[in-house]
Design an enzyme around this catalytic site. Sequence first.
Site, PDB file in Angstrom:
ATOM      1  N   LYS A   1     106.361  -6.446 -46.450  1.00 23.22           N
ATOM      2  CA  LYS A   1     107.675  -6.283 -47.055  1.00 23.22           C
ATOM      3  C   LYS A   1     108.368  -7.627 -47.254  1.00 23.22           C
ATOM      4  O   LYS A   1     109.070  -7.822 -48.241  1.00 23.22           O
ATOM      5  CB  LYS A   1     108.537  -5.382 -46.164  1.00 23.22           C
ATOM      6  CG  LYS A   1     108.215  -3.911 -46.356  1.00 23.22           C
ATOM      7  CD  LYS A   1     109.161  -3.031 -45.565  1.00 23.22           C
ATOM      8  CE  LYS A   1     108.715  -2.947 -44.133  1.00 23.22           C
ATOM      9  NZ  LYS A   1     109.451  -1.941 -43.359  1.00 23.22           N
TER      10      LYS A   1
ATOM     11  N   ARG B   1      95.474  -1.398 -39.957  1.00 22.13           N
ATOM     12  CA  ARG B   1      96.340  -1.305 -41.133  1.00 22.13           C
ATOM     13  C   ARG B   1      95.512  -1.459 -42.412  1.00 22.13           C
ATOM     14  O   ARG B   1      94.421  -2.017 -42.407  1.00 22.13           O
ATOM     15  CB  ARG B   1      97.487  -2.298 -41.084  1.00 22.13           C
ATOM     16  CG  ARG B   1      97.120  -3.747 -41.014  1.00 22.13           C
ATOM     17  CD  ARG B   1      98.368  -4.638 -41.186  1.00 22.13           C
ATOM     18  NE  ARG B   1      99.453  -4.287 -40.276  1.00 22.13           N
ATOM     19  CZ  ARG B   1     100.732  -4.134 -40.677  1.00 22.13           C
ATOM     20  NH1 ARG B   1     101.084  -4.306 -41.932  1.00 22.13           N
ATOM     21  NH2 ARG B   1     101.669  -3.831 -39.820  1.00 22.13           N
TER      22      ARG B   1
ATOM     23  N   GLU C   1     111.004   0.656 -40.712  1.00 18.13           N
ATOM     24  CA  GLU C   1     112.229  -0.126 -40.604  1.00 18.13           C
ATOM     25  C   GLU C   1     112.812  -0.219 -42.011  1.00 18.13           C
ATOM     26  O   GLU C   1     112.106  -0.619 -42.941  1.00 18.13           O
ATOM     27  CB  GLU C   1     111.914  -1.536 -40.068  1.00 18.13           C
ATOM     28  CG  GLU C   1     113.176  -2.335 -39.871  1.00 18.13           C
ATOM     29  CD  GLU C   1     112.958  -3.755 -39.372  1.00 18.13           C
ATOM     30  OE1 GLU C   1     111.810  -4.126 -39.069  1.00 18.13           O
ATOM     31  OE2 GLU C   1     113.959  -4.487 -39.318  1.00 18.13           O
TER      32      GLU C   1
HETATM   33  P1  ATP Z   1     105.203  -4.903 -43.222  1.00 16.36           P
HETATM   34  O1  ATP Z   1     104.313  -5.657 -42.287  1.00 16.36           O
HETATM   35  O2  ATP Z   1     104.612  -4.631 -44.532  1.00 16.36           O
HETATM   36  O3  ATP Z   1     106.556  -5.485 -43.333  1.00 16.36           O
HETATM   37  P2  ATP Z   1     105.922  -3.154 -41.164  1.00 16.36           P
HETATM   38  O4  ATP Z   1     104.831  -2.806 -40.239  1.00 16.36           O
HETATM   39  O5  ATP Z   1     106.886  -4.174 -40.696  1.00 16.36           O
HETATM   40  O6  ATP Z   1     105.326  -3.489 -42.567  1.00 16.36           O
HETATM   41  P3  ATP Z   1     107.405  -0.785 -40.720  1.00 16.36           P
HETATM   42  O7  ATP Z   1     108.562  -0.306 -41.476  1.00 16.36           O
HETATM   43  O8  ATP Z   1     107.623  -1.270 -39.333  1.00 16.36           O
HETATM   44  O9  ATP Z   1     106.728  -1.916 -41.593  1.00 16.36           O
HETATM   45  O10 ATP Z   1     106.232   0.266 -40.767  1.00 16.36           O
HETATM   46  C1  ATP Z   1     106.379   1.650 -40.614  1.00 16.36           C
HETATM   47  C2  ATP Z   1     105.054   2.226 -40.249  1.00 16.36           C
HETATM   48  O11 ATP Z   1     104.095   1.954 -41.254  1.00 16.36           O
HETATM   49  C3  ATP Z   1     104.529   1.623 -38.962  1.00 16.36           C
HETATM   50  O12 ATP Z   1     104.053   2.668 -38.134  1.00 16.36           O
HETATM   51  C4  ATP Z   1     103.439   0.714 -39.402  1.00 16.36           C
HETATM   52  O13 ATP Z   1     102.458   0.630 -38.414  1.00 16.36           O
HETATM   53  C5  ATP Z   1     102.934   1.385 -40.677  1.00 16.36           C
HETATM   54  N1  ATP Z   1     102.352   0.407 -41.585  1.00 16.36           N
HETATM   55  C6  ATP Z   1     102.928  -0.705 -42.076  1.00 16.36           C
HETATM   56  N2  ATP Z   1     102.069  -1.398 -42.837  1.00 16.36           N
HETATM   57  C7  ATP Z   1     100.910  -0.702 -42.856  1.00 16.36           C
HETATM   58  C8  ATP Z   1      99.631  -0.886 -43.470  1.00 16.36           C
HETATM   59  N3  ATP Z   1      99.373  -1.946 -44.228  1.00 16.36           N
HETATM   60  N4  ATP Z   1      98.674   0.047 -43.254  1.00 16.36           N
HETATM   61  C9  ATP Z   1      98.943   1.122 -42.497  1.00 16.36           C
HETATM   62  N5  ATP Z   1     100.111   1.357 -41.893  1.00 16.36           N
HETATM   63  C10 ATP Z   1     101.091   0.464 -42.060  1.00 16.36           C
HETATM   64 MG    MG Z   2     107.720  -3.816 -38.681  1.00 11.73          MG
END
Ligand code: ATP
Ligand code: MG
Length: 566
Positions: free
Chosen positions: A278, A268, A41
């Site tokens: 983020k 994760r 995102e």
């Molecule tokens: P955050 O929780 O840090 O805001 P998010 O999951 O909201 O991260 P996205 O942009 O939705 O961020 O993530 C894009 C991809 O990265 C998704 O497939 C998510 O599962 C993966 N991802 C995000 N954080 C991690 C992590 N800590 N370890 C592994 N994969 C991750």
């Molecule tokens: Mg997300």
Amino acid sequence: MTINSENKEMAKRPNFIHLQIEQDLEEGKNSGRIHTRFPPEPNGYLHIGHAKSICLNFGIAEKYGGKCNLRFDDTNPAKEETEYVDSIMEDVHWLGFDWGDRLYYASDYFDKLHQFAVDLIKKGKAYVDDQDADTISRQKGTPTRPGFESPCRMRPVEENLRLFEKMTAGDFPDGSHVLRAKIDMASPNMHMRDPIIYRIIKASHHRTGDKWCIYPMYDFAHGQCDYWEGITHSVCTLEFEVHRPLYDWFIDQLMDSDYRPRQIEFARLNLTYTVMSKRRLLELVKEGYVNGWDDPRMPTISGLRRRGYSPESVRNFSERIGVTKVDGMIDVSLLEYSVREHLNKIAKRVMGVLNPLKVVITNYPVGETEELEAINNPEDPLMGTRKVSFSRELYIERDDFMEDPPRKFFRLAPGREVRLRYAYFVTCTEVIKNEKGEITELHCTYDPASRGGNSPDGRKVKATIHWVSAAHAVKAEVRLYDRLFNDENPTGHKDIDFRQFLNPESLTVLKECFIEPSVRKAKPLDHFQFERLGYFNVDYDSTEENLLFNRTVPLRDSWSKFQNGK
Ligand code: ATP
Ligand code: MG
């Protein structure tokens, strides 16, 4: 503990996702096609957790001769910006991956998703709810108590169509109406209790502008995008496991073939001493605790890059930690270990003095300079040698001298002889102080017979120290970074805000450092090992006149159990 060859072997083994993919291949699913995607995102910069997901998804495509799409999940215009889109593309490229011509946006599918929503209404499988958000949420029930049905649930199809049209046309204010899927308010899975699929957000979208004032929920977009793009393996983090029945339900309504993406969840990445969200990283930026998203103390990919981490080391780290189904915490030392391991192979060695103390070699001729040969990288003979200038006045590290040394201090002290790396044996003959009693200068003599640092007669010295020639060295600013947080799990304390654990000593700026002149022409991001001190790189803001270095990692880990070389 050191990380041995066993770990390296482990890293090469297929992980559980690879095994599931291999099973699908054996069974001839999707005619042998392998297609993954990385779906960020664009609401912030990517962090090291995303790097794990990028390495995994693009890595699968590489390993099995498949494809990996980059797809921006841009379903919430209120939080998303083009700046983030651009940074994400730069970061994926920097890590060494490429999506080719497969760059997509969830917003590419807004028309299709809207049509699908209308189809669901026509089939009696979606309805417009005009209750307020609190009421809807109260009606949802709890994991142990079923929800109850909204009075809007029985609205006739025609009325739903008319209301949804008015939502689409912008006739209603934000938050006044939502479109919900009609599934099962008593389902044990909360996500199946008539989830919201469209909401009104009257905000300009970074790609579709003002065309829409209703936007699909992430859950309503994500699975369908996978489906339309022909994704075979939709790899995501564990929290989406409970969403899977909902994604399946949508695809069931849409299906026009037997194909469907297979969702596989993994744990994760969490790192000690690190905040990995983020939202929280944005707070650190906005509240000025760091100097932007690419501050070298940030766990963002852009921060790691600016700090001097190499893409190879981040990829090696991802391999090394493997992929599991169980949430855990990885020691950040393991990431730093991967960085050292790679930089050790590629970084050119130079001598630099961070806390200078002047040394005058009293028996060395005034005005004379000689060139001594130094090895660029003992790990890689192909990197060759260079000349370093030696003269009568030098700088050494202040820490390498003690006037009254304790028993275990073997470096320079009054009357003591040490080796200057690649140069000569020198003996300290006099300590010069100012009126405050502070040491300002040392006088030493050198042994001309020890040229190159070799003992002339078999006599031994207990220490070798680094130095630079005062007349030749270039002045530089060096920034030493330490961990941004001084607690292992800054977000893991119930009643304490993570900001309380910010490390007040995470940045030390040294303005008067002296480095051998071979670094003058270095370009931003070039790596060096400053001998005995650590790995450093040239900052983006560095110029030939104002050299600026970041310390990437010290040579040894001073924080925890992964002690190298000891
Ligand atoms: P955050 O929780 O840090 O805001 P998010 O999951 O909201 O991260 P996205 O942009 O939705 O961020 O993530 C894009 C991809 O990265 C998704 O497939 C998510 O599962 C993966 N991802 C995000 N954080 C991690 C992590 N800590 N370890 C592994 N994969 C991750
Ligand atoms: Mg997300």
